[in-house]
Design a protein around this motif. Structure first.
Motif, mmCIF file in Angstrom:
data_model
loop_
_atom_site.group_PDB
_atom_site.id
_atom_site.type_symbol
_atom_site.label_atom_id
_atom_site.label_comp_id
_atom_site.label_asym_id
_atom_site.label_seq_id
_atom_site.Cartn_x
_atom_site.Cartn_y
_atom_site.Cartn_z
ATOM 1 N N ASP A 86 49.441 -25.392 9.610
ATOM 2 C CA ASP A 86 50.244 -26.277 10.456
ATOM 3 C C ASP A 86 49.343 -27.370 11.021
ATOM 4 O O ASP A 86 48.467 -27.108 11.853
ATOM 5 C CB ASP A 86 50.883 -25.473 11.586
ATOM 6 C CG ASP A 86 51.756 -26.330 12.492
ATOM 7 O OD1 ASP A 86 52.035 -27.500 12.124
ATOM 8 O OD2 ASP A 86 52.163 -25.837 13.563
ATOM 9 N N SER B 134 46.641 -28.331 2.913
ATOM 10 C CA SER B 134 47.752 -29.202 3.277
ATOM 11 C C SER B 134 47.789 -30.423 2.376
ATOM 12 O O SER B 134 46.740 -30.951 1.983
ATOM 13 C CB SER B 134 47.601 -29.641 4.743
ATOM 14 O OG SER B 134 48.550 -30.622 5.093
ATOM 15 N N ASP C 238 49.476 -33.038 3.651
ATOM 16 C CA ASP C 238 49.738 -34.060 4.668
ATOM 17 C C ASP C 238 48.524 -34.974 4.793
ATOM 18 O O ASP C 238 47.398 -34.506 4.989
ATOM 19 C CB ASP C 238 50.023 -33.382 6.013
ATOM 20 C CG ASP C 238 50.597 -34.344 7.034
ATOM 21 O OD1 ASP C 238 50.005 -35.427 7.221
ATOM 22 O OD2 ASP C 238 51.618 -34.012 7.666
#
Length: 249
Positions: free
Chosen positions: A51, A73, A75
Protein backbone atom coordinates in the motif's frame (compact mmCIF):
# COMPACT_ATOMS: atom_id res chain seq x y z
CA UNK A 1 36.94 -8.21 -24.63
CA UNK A 2 39.27 -11.08 -23.89
CA UNK A 3 42.39 -11.08 -21.77
CA UNK A 4 44.60 -11.61 -24.81
CA UNK A 5 43.65 -8.27 -26.40
CA UNK A 6 45.72 -5.15 -25.89
CA UNK A 7 44.80 -2.50 -23.34
CA UNK A 8 44.65 -2.15 -19.55
CA UNK A 9 42.87 -5.00 -17.77
CA UNK A 10 40.31 -3.91 -15.17
CA UNK A 11 38.57 -6.09 -12.59
CA UNK A 12 34.91 -5.24 -11.96
CA UNK A 13 33.58 -6.30 -8.53
CA UNK A 14 29.99 -5.00 -8.84
CA UNK A 15 26.96 -7.32 -8.73
CA UNK A 16 25.80 -8.52 -12.13
CA UNK A 17 22.57 -6.52 -11.81
CA UNK A 18 24.58 -3.28 -11.62
CA UNK A 19 27.33 -4.06 -14.14
CA UNK A 20 25.86 -3.67 -17.63
CA UNK A 21 26.31 0.10 -17.87
CA UNK A 22 29.77 -0.04 -16.29
CA UNK A 23 31.05 -2.76 -18.63
CA UNK A 24 29.68 -0.90 -21.64
CA UNK A 25 31.52 2.23 -20.47
CA UNK A 26 34.75 0.25 -20.07
CA UNK A 27 34.34 -1.16 -23.58
CA UNK A 28 33.82 2.33 -24.99
CA UNK A 29 37.00 3.54 -23.29
CA UNK A 30 39.06 0.66 -24.66
CA UNK A 31 39.63 -1.31 -21.45
CA UNK A 32 39.72 -5.06 -21.20
CA UNK A 33 37.75 -6.31 -18.22
CA UNK A 34 37.08 -9.31 -16.04
CA UNK A 35 34.25 -9.58 -13.54
CA UNK A 36 34.14 -11.05 -10.05
CA UNK A 37 30.82 -10.00 -8.50
CA UNK A 38 31.31 -9.73 -4.75
CA UNK A 39 27.58 -9.66 -4.01
CA UNK A 40 24.69 -11.65 -5.47
CA UNK A 41 21.37 -9.81 -5.46
CA UNK A 42 18.19 -11.69 -4.57
CA UNK A 43 14.66 -10.25 -4.90
CA UNK A 44 12.23 -12.22 -2.71
CA UNK A 45 8.61 -12.22 -3.84
CA UNK A 46 6.44 -9.79 -1.80
CA UNK A 47 4.53 -11.52 0.97
CA UNK A 48 1.47 -9.24 0.65
CA UNK A 49 0.17 -6.39 -1.53
CA UNK A 50 1.98 -3.11 -0.91
CA UNK A 51 0.00 0.00 0.00
CA UNK A 52 1.72 3.16 -1.23
CA UNK A 53 -0.99 5.55 -0.01
CA UNK A 54 0.59 6.52 3.36
CA UNK A 55 3.73 7.93 1.73
CA UNK A 56 4.51 11.30 0.19
CA UNK A 57 7.71 10.25 -1.59
CA UNK A 58 10.09 7.36 -2.28
CA UNK A 59 13.79 7.19 -1.42
CA UNK A 60 16.14 5.05 -3.48
CA UNK A 61 19.75 4.46 -2.45
CA UNK A 62 20.47 1.93 -5.20
CA UNK A 63 19.21 0.80 -8.57
CA UNK A 64 18.40 -2.55 -6.95
CA UNK A 65 16.01 -0.74 -4.62
CA UNK A 66 14.20 0.50 -7.72
CA UNK A 67 14.12 -3.01 -9.19
CA UNK A 68 12.73 -4.37 -5.93
CA UNK A 69 10.08 -1.64 -5.72
CA UNK A 70 8.94 -2.59 -9.22
CA UNK A 71 7.92 -5.97 -7.77
CA UNK A 72 6.03 -4.28 -4.93
CA UNK A 73 4.00 -1.74 -6.87
CA UNK A 74 3.22 -0.47 -10.37
CA UNK A 75 2.28 2.96 -8.96
CA UNK A 76 4.61 5.68 -10.31
CA UNK A 77 2.83 8.77 -8.99
CA UNK A 78 5.11 9.60 -6.04
CA UNK A 79 8.31 11.63 -6.34
CA UNK A 80 11.46 9.48 -6.39
CA UNK A 81 14.53 10.91 -4.65
CA UNK A 82 17.68 9.05 -5.69
CA UNK A 83 21.21 8.88 -4.34
CA UNK A 84 22.82 9.16 -7.78
CA UNK A 85 22.29 9.50 -11.49
CA UNK A 86 22.44 5.76 -12.24
CA UNK A 87 19.63 5.12 -9.75
CA UNK A 88 17.68 8.05 -11.19
CA UNK A 89 18.04 6.62 -14.70
CA UNK A 90 16.68 3.30 -13.45
CA UNK A 91 13.67 5.13 -11.99
CA UNK A 92 12.96 6.79 -15.33
CA UNK A 93 13.30 3.45 -17.12
CA UNK A 94 10.75 2.03 -14.68
CA UNK A 95 8.27 4.78 -15.56
CA UNK A 96 8.75 7.41 -12.85
CA UNK A 97 8.19 10.95 -14.10
CA UNK A 98 9.12 12.98 -11.00
CA UNK A 99 12.73 11.95 -10.33
CA UNK A 100 15.42 13.90 -8.45
CA UNK A 101 19.06 12.87 -8.14
CA UNK A 102 21.47 13.87 -5.36
CA UNK A 103 24.35 12.92 -7.68
CA UNK A 104 26.42 11.79 -4.70
CA UNK A 105 26.23 9.66 -1.56
CA UNK A 106 23.65 9.30 1.22
CA UNK A 107 24.79 12.55 2.82
CA UNK A 108 24.00 14.36 -0.44
CA UNK A 109 20.69 12.49 -0.60
CA UNK A 110 19.81 13.61 2.94
CA UNK A 111 20.53 17.20 1.92
CA UNK A 112 18.32 16.84 -1.18
CA UNK A 113 15.45 15.46 0.92
CA UNK A 114 15.72 18.34 3.39
CA UNK A 115 15.60 20.80 0.50
CA UNK A 116 12.72 19.25 -1.44
CA UNK A 117 10.47 17.48 1.06
CA UNK A 118 8.35 18.84 3.92
CA UNK A 119 8.51 16.36 6.81
CA UNK A 120 5.03 17.45 7.96
CA UNK A 121 3.48 16.13 4.73
CA UNK A 122 3.92 12.48 5.62
CA UNK A 123 6.41 9.62 5.80
CA UNK A 124 8.82 8.50 3.07
CA UNK A 125 9.30 4.92 1.91
CA UNK A 126 12.85 3.57 1.53
CA UNK A 127 13.07 0.12 -0.11
CA UNK A 128 16.54 -1.20 0.68
CA UNK A 129 18.79 -4.16 1.31
CA UNK A 130 19.13 -5.71 4.75
CA UNK A 131 22.59 -4.17 5.05
CA UNK A 132 23.08 -0.60 3.87
CA UNK A 133 25.95 1.91 3.89
CA UNK A 134 25.12 4.54 6.50
CA UNK A 135 21.97 5.38 8.43
CA UNK A 136 19.88 7.67 6.25
CA UNK A 137 16.88 7.43 8.57
CA UNK A 138 18.99 8.48 11.54
CA UNK A 139 20.37 11.48 9.63
CA UNK A 140 16.87 12.72 8.83
CA UNK A 141 15.09 11.82 12.05
CA UNK A 142 16.50 14.86 13.83
CA UNK A 143 14.87 17.04 11.14
CA UNK A 144 11.43 15.57 11.81
CA UNK A 145 11.30 13.08 8.93
CA UNK A 146 9.70 9.67 9.25
CA UNK A 147 11.47 7.11 7.07
CA UNK A 148 9.88 3.70 6.59
CA UNK A 149 12.87 1.58 5.58
CA UNK A 150 11.93 -1.93 4.53
CA UNK A 151 14.12 -4.81 3.41
CA UNK A 152 13.03 -5.68 -0.12
CA UNK A 153 16.13 -7.40 -1.46
CA UNK A 154 19.17 -9.27 -0.23
CA UNK A 155 22.80 -8.66 -1.15
CA UNK A 156 24.52 -11.98 -0.45
CA UNK A 157 28.31 -12.01 -0.15
CA UNK A 158 30.03 -14.36 -2.60
CA UNK A 159 32.42 -16.95 -1.21
CA UNK A 160 34.42 -17.79 -4.35
CA UNK A 161 36.44 -16.06 -7.04
CA UNK A 162 36.17 -17.00 -10.74
CA UNK A 163 39.13 -19.09 -11.90
CA UNK A 164 40.01 -16.66 -14.70
CA UNK A 165 40.31 -13.86 -12.12
CA UNK A 166 42.51 -15.99 -9.86
CA UNK A 167 44.76 -16.82 -12.82
CA UNK A 168 44.97 -13.18 -13.93
CA UNK A 169 45.94 -12.06 -10.42
CA UNK A 170 48.58 -14.77 -10.08
CA UNK A 171 50.05 -13.72 -13.44
CA UNK A 172 49.97 -10.01 -12.46
CA UNK A 173 47.85 -9.21 -15.51
CA UNK A 174 45.26 -7.02 -13.74
CA UNK A 175 46.03 -3.30 -13.75
CA UNK A 176 43.20 -2.00 -11.55
CA UNK A 177 40.27 -3.17 -9.42
CA UNK A 178 37.07 -1.10 -9.20
CA UNK A 179 35.22 -0.85 -5.86
CA UNK A 180 31.80 0.77 -5.54
CA UNK A 181 30.68 -0.09 -2.01
CA UNK A 182 32.16 -0.82 1.43
CA UNK A 183 30.57 -4.27 1.56
CA UNK A 184 31.90 -5.18 -1.87
CA UNK A 185 35.37 -4.13 -0.72
CA UNK A 186 35.08 -6.11 2.53
CA UNK A 187 34.06 -9.24 0.63
CA UNK A 188 36.97 -8.87 -1.78
CA UNK A 189 39.44 -8.57 1.11
CA UNK A 190 38.08 -11.75 2.71
CA UNK A 191 38.41 -13.66 -0.56
CA UNK A 192 41.96 -12.40 -1.15
CA UNK A 193 42.94 -13.76 2.27
CA UNK A 194 41.02 -16.99 1.67
CA UNK A 195 42.83 -17.63 -1.64
CA UNK A 196 46.16 -16.30 -0.28
CA UNK A 197 46.40 -13.74 -3.07
CA UNK A 198 47.86 -10.92 -0.98
CA UNK A 199 51.14 -10.86 -2.91
CA UNK A 200 49.34 -10.64 -6.24
CA UNK A 201 48.11 -7.10 -5.57
CA UNK A 202 51.41 -5.27 -5.16
CA UNK A 203 51.28 -3.97 -8.73
CA UNK A 204 47.53 -3.34 -8.82
CA UNK A 205 45.75 0.01 -8.32
CA UNK A 206 42.50 0.08 -6.34
CA UNK A 207 39.96 2.61 -7.63
CA UNK A 208 37.40 3.43 -4.92
CA UNK A 209 34.10 5.29 -5.05
CA UNK A 210 34.54 6.92 -1.63
CA UNK A 211 36.83 7.14 1.41
CA UNK A 212 34.54 4.66 3.20
CA UNK A 213 35.22 2.13 0.44
CA UNK A 214 38.96 2.83 0.53
CA UNK A 215 39.10 2.21 4.28
CA UNK A 216 37.79 -1.35 3.81
CA UNK A 217 40.74 -2.37 1.60
CA UNK A 218 43.46 -0.64 3.59
CA UNK A 219 44.94 -3.82 5.10
CA UNK A 220 45.91 -5.15 1.66
CA UNK A 221 49.16 -4.15 -0.05
CA UNK A 222 48.32 -2.33 -3.28
CA UNK A 223 50.44 -0.42 -5.74
CA UNK A 224 48.25 2.54 -4.81
CA UNK A 225 44.68 3.21 -3.71
CA UNK A 226 42.67 6.08 -5.17
CA UNK A 227 39.33 7.73 -4.32
CA UNK A 228 37.02 9.42 -6.83
CA UNK A 229 36.56 13.14 -6.20
CA UNK A 230 32.78 12.61 -6.33
CA UNK A 231 31.00 9.32 -5.50
CA UNK A 232 29.68 8.62 -8.99
CA UNK A 233 30.56 6.14 -11.72
CA UNK A 234 31.51 8.99 -14.08
CA UNK A 235 34.10 10.35 -11.66
CA UNK A 236 35.38 6.87 -10.83
CA UNK A 237 35.97 6.13 -14.52
CA UNK A 238 37.66 9.50 -14.98
CA UNK A 239 39.97 8.63 -12.09
CA UNK A 240 40.68 5.22 -13.63
CA UNK A 241 41.72 6.93 -16.86
CA UNK A 242 44.09 9.26 -15.01
CA UNK A 243 45.65 6.40 -13.04
CA UNK A 244 46.17 4.17 -16.07
CA UNK A 245 47.62 7.05 -18.11
CA UNK A 246 50.03 7.95 -15.30
CA UNK A 247 51.17 4.33 -14.97
CA UNK A 248 51.92 4.09 -18.70
CA UNK A 249 53.92 7.33 -19.00
Amino acid sequence: MTETQMGPLVLNTRPETDSAELLAALDTRGYRHLSAPMLAISFPAPEKPFDISPYQALIFTSANGVRAFDQLSRDRTLPALCVGDATARMCREMGFANVLSANGDIHDLATLIRQKIDPASGPLFHPAARKTAGDLGGMLRVDGFTIDRQTVYEAIACDTLPQNVIDALHRHHIDAVLFFSPRTAETFVKLVHSYKLEGALAGVDAICLSPAVQSRISDLTWHRTHVASQPTQEYLLSLLGSVVTACRT
